[in-house]
Enzyme design. Structure first.
Site, PDB file in Angstrom:
ATOM      1  N   LYS A 204       0.823  -1.119  -0.081  1.00 53.01           N
ATOM      2  CA  LYS A 204      -0.175  -0.026  -0.038  1.00 53.01           C
ATOM      3  C   LYS A 204       0.839   1.273  -0.110  1.00 53.01           C
ATOM      4  O   LYS A 204       1.987   1.239   0.206  1.00 53.01           O
ATOM      5  CB  LYS A 204      -0.798   0.225   1.300  1.00 53.01           C
ATOM      6  CG  LYS A 204      -1.620  -1.254   1.612  1.00 53.01           C
ATOM      7  CD  LYS A 204      -2.534  -1.783   0.547  1.00 53.01           C
ATOM      8  CE  LYS A 204      -3.464  -3.096   1.014  1.00 53.01           C
ATOM      9  NZ  LYS A 204      -3.923  -3.660  -0.038  1.00 53.01           N
TER      10      LYS A 204
HETATM   11  C1  LIG Z   1      -5.173  -4.643   0.981  1.00 53.50           C
HETATM   12  C2  LIG Z   1      -6.598  -4.525   1.093  1.00 53.50           C
HETATM   13  C3  LIG Z   1      -7.324  -4.699   2.156  1.00 53.50           C
HETATM   14  C4  LIG Z   1      -6.735  -5.904   3.366  1.00 53.50           C
HETATM   15  O1  LIG Z   1      -5.628  -5.306   4.123  1.00 53.50           O
HETATM   16  P1  LIG Z   1      -4.553  -6.118   4.826  1.00 53.50           P
HETATM   17  O2  LIG Z   1      -3.996  -5.337   5.719  1.00 53.50           O
HETATM   18  O3  LIG Z   1      -3.900  -7.054   3.819  1.00 53.50           O
HETATM   19  O4  LIG Z   1      -5.643  -7.103   5.743  1.00 53.50           O
HETATM   20  C5  LIG Z   1      -8.617  -4.829   2.158  1.00 53.50           C
HETATM   21  N1  LIG Z   1      -9.212  -3.805   1.323  1.00 53.50           N
HETATM   22  C6  LIG Z   1      -8.534  -3.718   0.120  1.00 53.50           C
HETATM   23  C7  LIG Z   1      -9.209  -2.777  -0.854  1.00 53.50           C
HETATM   24  C8  LIG Z   1      -7.156  -3.834   0.140  1.00 53.50           C
HETATM   25  O5  LIG Z   1      -6.761  -3.472  -1.269  1.00 53.50           O
END
Ligand SMILES: *Cc1c(COP(=O)(O)O)cnc(C)c1O
Length: 431
Positions: free
Chosen positions: A194
């Site tokens: 992210k």
């Molecule tokens: C990455 C992601 C998640 C989950 O996040 P984690 O920290 O990996 O549990 C949820 N929603 C979206 C849209 C994502 O891209």
């Protein structure tokens, strides 16, 4: 090592560590030097939460272990449980569906707009029932959903709105509103891909004190001393009261979703340069878009950004129409792009309801094929599900990487894209 020779031909692998060159180490050291206790500034989690809340202009921020546990916490704070329904887009990561299932409620999948790739408010409206409790718009690829329409529907039906901003840091709509600050709660992930990362982790933001307290308590074992503002499990209770055999600690239910202090240290350093982290992605996205335009390519159709919106480009997502226009398969395009120096192009996740685990739960109420049904009440939740736009779109989506830190790494991708486009346009003409 000798210079020249094979070195020149070694492929440069862009490093992702450019993202962690600020105060990350300094703050981690503070945590370790304090023995994981409170430093003189207060705990790292508290500092990180304050900085994040301030940057987004909200009252409360609550750290967590992931961007999935944050969704779970928010839904629980809304009061979502068995018998309820939560509206989720069909095109997103599976975690959005999981979080709903964790609460015992049923995810109801809605279609996406074929141009913006985001939740279609018209389909949301169609799929609301007496049991609907919340809507979960997902700001996919860095772009805020049509929140005006979604909030209008939510108000009319008295529903909660949980914005999943895992891929959208500081993206705004046409009114300049930041994704995550428009609905009741915004949820973010710090997983390593992210914009902002702590390796793994997540955070919730809200202006609602009651929701903030519930989310925090649910993520921290339901300690009765945990409040909206945060602090520690002990709260303000003086130690002499706390160390008493009669002291009762827990007045609500909860999970263990506490972010480690060392992760919060990284998070604090990341928030300090959040604009820079977002800018880098927007910079390479602009280059991709220019390359597509300059080559006159009309078979890579980028995610549509409505007038006035600011996309923060977690990735550059495009709809690939080369299959029909050039007779070049999705896979062959990707292969050529990589041959010409491009990173891997990512395919979109299968629609959430097409994943085998979703069918296993819906058809048999099971989590594992070889165990007894552990979710019998969730049986049948997929009945009649069909999102035709998402089904048409998903196989065509291409996600180009946007995590390059230096211009040279960005241009490697851009050149590969231009060459790939030119390669197929030329051979397409010959046909
Ligand atoms: C990455 C992601 C998640 C989950 O996040 P984690 O920290 O990996 O549990 C949820 N929603 C979206 C849209 C994502 O891209």
């Amino acid at each position: 090592m000798k210079k020249g020779g094979n070195m020149a031909r070694t492929k440069v692998v862009p490093s992702n560590s450019w993202r962690f060159k600020g105060n990350e180490l300094k703050y981690i050291k503070e945590v370790l030097d304090s023995g994981f206790g409170s430093s003189k500034y207060g705990t790292m989690n508290a500092r990180f939460e304050r900085a994040f809340a301030d940057r987004f202009g909200v009252k409360y921020a609550i750290t967590s272990t992931s961007g999935t546990s944050t969704l779970h916490q928010a839904l629980i704070a809304f009061g979502v449980g068995p018998g309820d329904e939560v509206i989720v887009p069909a095109l997103t990561v599976i975690m959005c569906g999981y979080a709903v299932l964790y609460t015992g409620a049923k995810p109801v999948f809605v279609d996406v707009d074929p141009e913006t790739f985001l939740m279609d408010p018209k389909d949301v409206e169609r799929k609301i029932t007496r049991r609907t409790r919340a809507i979960m718009p997902v700001h996919l690829y860095g772009q805020v959903c049509d929140m005006d329409a979604i909030m209008r529907i939510a108000r009319r039906h008295k529903l909660y709105v949980l914005e999943d901003c895992a891929q959208c840091y500081l993206g705004t709509d046409h009114k300049g509103r930041i994704g995550g600050t428009i609905g009741h709660v915004g949820s973010f992930s710090f997983e390593n891909t992210k914009h902002v990362s702590t390796g793994d982790g997540g955070i919730l933001i809200t202006d609602d004190k009651v929701l903030a307290e519930r989310m925090r308590k649910f993520g921290c074992f339901g300690f009765k001393t945990v409040k909206a503002e945060g602090g520690q499990a002990r709260g303000k209770v003086v130690k002499d009261n706390f160390q008493n055999p009669k002291w009762l600690r827990h007045d609500t239910f909860g999970f263990s979703f506490r972010m480690p202090e060392t992760s919060a240290a990284i998070g604090l350093a990341q928030v300090e340069k959040i604009n820079y982290l977002v800018k880098k992605r927007q910079q390479i996205a602009a280059k991709y878009l220019k390359a597509i335009k300059d080559t006159g390519c009309d078979w890579l159709i980028p995610q549509k950004v409505p007038v006035g919106y600011v996309n923060t480009y977690y990735t550059l997502a495009v709809r690939y129409e080369g299959e029909t226009k050039l007779n070049v398969s999705w896979y062959d395009f990707r292969k050529k792009f990589m041959e010409l120096g491009g990173d891997g192009i990512y395919a979109a996740w299968a629609l959430v309801y097409d994943e085998p685990v979703m069918r296993l739960i819906s058809e048999e109420g099971r989590y594992f094929k070889d165990l007894k049904p552990q979710a019998p009440t969730l049986k049948g939740f997929l009945e009649g599900v069909r999102c035709s736009q998402a089904e048409r779109l998903q196989p065509k989506l291409m996600q180009f990487t946007a995590n390059q830190g230096i211009e040279a790494d960005m241009d490697l991708q851009i050149n590969a894209l231009k060459k790939t486009i030119n390669h197929f346009q030329r051979s397409g003409l010959k046909n």
